[in-house]
Scaffold this active site. Sequence first.
Site, PDB file in Angstrom:
ATOM      1  N   ASP A  66     -78.475  45.513 -19.763  1.00  0.00           N
ATOM      2  CA  ASP A  66     -77.206  46.169 -20.083  1.00  0.00           C
ATOM      3  C   ASP A  66     -77.259  47.659 -19.741  1.00  0.00           C
ATOM      4  OD1 ASP A  66     -79.052  46.784 -22.062  1.00  0.00           O
ATOM      5  OD2 ASP A  66     -77.944  45.852 -23.683  1.00  0.00           O
ATOM      6  N   ASN A 135     -77.135  43.245 -36.195  1.00  0.00           N
ATOM      7  CA  ASN A 135     -76.005  42.309 -36.379  1.00  0.00           C
ATOM      8  C   ASN A 135     -76.164  41.045 -35.536  1.00  0.00           C
ATOM      9  OD1 ASN A 135     -75.461  43.178 -33.810  1.00  0.00           O
ATOM     10  ND2 ASN A 135     -73.445  44.035 -34.248  1.00  0.00           N
ATOM     11  N   HIS A 137     -76.969  40.909 -32.248  1.00  0.00           N
ATOM     12  CA  HIS A 137     -76.643  40.969 -30.815  1.00  0.00           C
ATOM     13  C   HIS A 137     -77.903  40.918 -29.963  1.00  0.00           C
ATOM     14  CE1 HIS A 137     -76.784  45.619 -31.028  1.00  0.00           C
ATOM     15  NE2 HIS A 137     -77.631  45.329 -30.066  1.00  0.00           N
ATOM     16  N   GLU A 142     -72.063  41.570 -28.582  1.00  0.00           N
ATOM     17  CA  GLU A 142     -71.758  41.764 -30.000  1.00  0.00           C
ATOM     18  C   GLU A 142     -71.223  40.471 -30.617  1.00  0.00           C
ATOM     19  OE1 GLU A 142     -72.975  44.238 -31.327  1.00  0.00           O
ATOM     20  OE2 GLU A 142     -72.081  46.167 -30.819  1.00  0.00           O
TER      21      GLU A 142
HETATM   22  C1  GLP Z   1     -79.629  47.843 -28.390  1.00  0.00           C
HETATM   23  C2  GLP Z   1     -79.840  47.095 -27.049  1.00  0.00           C
HETATM   24  C3  GLP Z   1     -80.508  45.782 -27.261  1.00  0.00           C
HETATM   25  C4  GLP Z   1     -81.588  45.944 -28.295  1.00  0.00           C
HETATM   26  C5  GLP Z   1     -80.980  46.219 -29.629  1.00  0.00           C
HETATM   27  C6  GLP Z   1     -81.998  46.605 -30.692  1.00  0.00           C
HETATM   28  O1  GLP Z   1     -78.354  48.254 -28.639  1.00  0.00           O
HETATM   29  N1  GLP Z   1     -78.656  46.924 -26.247  1.00  0.00           N
HETATM   30  O2  GLP Z   1     -81.013  45.279 -26.035  1.00  0.00           O
HETATM   31  O3  GLP Z   1     -82.348  44.768 -28.407  1.00  0.00           O
HETATM   32  O4  GLP Z   1     -79.909  47.103 -29.554  1.00  0.00           O
HETATM   33  O5  GLP Z   1     -82.481  47.881 -30.471  1.00  0.00           O
HETATM   34  P1  GLP Z   1     -83.860  48.353 -31.127  1.00  0.00           P
HETATM   35  O6  GLP Z   1     -84.913  47.545 -30.468  1.00  0.00           O
HETATM   36  O7  GLP Z   1     -83.969  49.809 -30.797  1.00  0.00           O
HETATM   37  O8  GLP Z   1     -83.770  48.089 -32.572  1.00  0.00           O
END
Ligand code: GLP
Length: 259
Positions: A66, A135, A137, A142
């Site tokens: 992404d 949440n 995702h 989302e």
């Molecule tokens: C982000 C990314 C995801 C990631 C998630 C958790 O927004 N788009 O790919 O897995 O949220 O992030 P983190 O690993 O920093 O908790």
Amino acid sequence: MELVITDTADQAGVLAGGIIAADVRAGARAIGLATGSSPLGAYRELIRRHRDEDLSFAGVQAFLLDEYIDLPAGHPQSYARFIRDEFTSHIDIDDAAVHSPDGNAADLPAAAAAYEAAIAAAGPVAVQILGIGANGHIGFNEPGSSLRSRTRVKTLTPRTRADNARFFDTPDDVPTHVLTQGLGTISDAGHLVMIATGPSKAAAVAAAVEGPVSAFCPASILQMHPHVTVITDESAAAALTQGDYYRFAHANKPHWQGY
Ligand code: GLP
């Protein structure tokens, strides 16, 4: 789906890195990368194996999940920059072989279609690294994301923007929109490796692994995939009802069976 619960977050990263290294050594031509803090331990382990054990990524194409929309090119929080800083600049992969959706494209739907085409041309992705949002995702899919979605524009939830605000100067600087691989795109990868650590992920992990398959927990799509490894530390596993079974299964894993 295989659940592996490690004592510490560091152990989760080392294990995940080893699993991905095995897929690369087995001839993966395309790999899927995730940003966020969850995969950083795995990237450290892959960098170590590249340095110390001749693990080579030459000839491998890498695809990010992404990208934020409308961050200035080269912004330190753009995912294209993040993955280079944290991982790909430390291994033997060309910058040109590291792909991400173009969040600055004038025509975003066309950029999404082009990204799908690039993955299809280089793929299939042999192994896809995933984190999970609080949440539920994955990528930036989302809650409410179609379970068969493809790369497209999504609007971030207030919670995700708040969770990611720690990377920006102010919460208002977090972009509102993103381009993300869809749940269908992610599901095309041959092996999904999810890493979740810390107590803030416990509810999302339990919903993804033991809850109903639902667009309201996008990570629950993992239940429909034939080859999934979920690696959590103890704190992220705390809300699982079958933790003892997952520990037993892993402790008694047949010696011939890989991940
Ligand atoms: C982000 C990314 C995801 C990631 C998630 C958790 O927004 N788009 O790919 O897995 O949220 O992030 P983190 O690993 O920093 O908790």
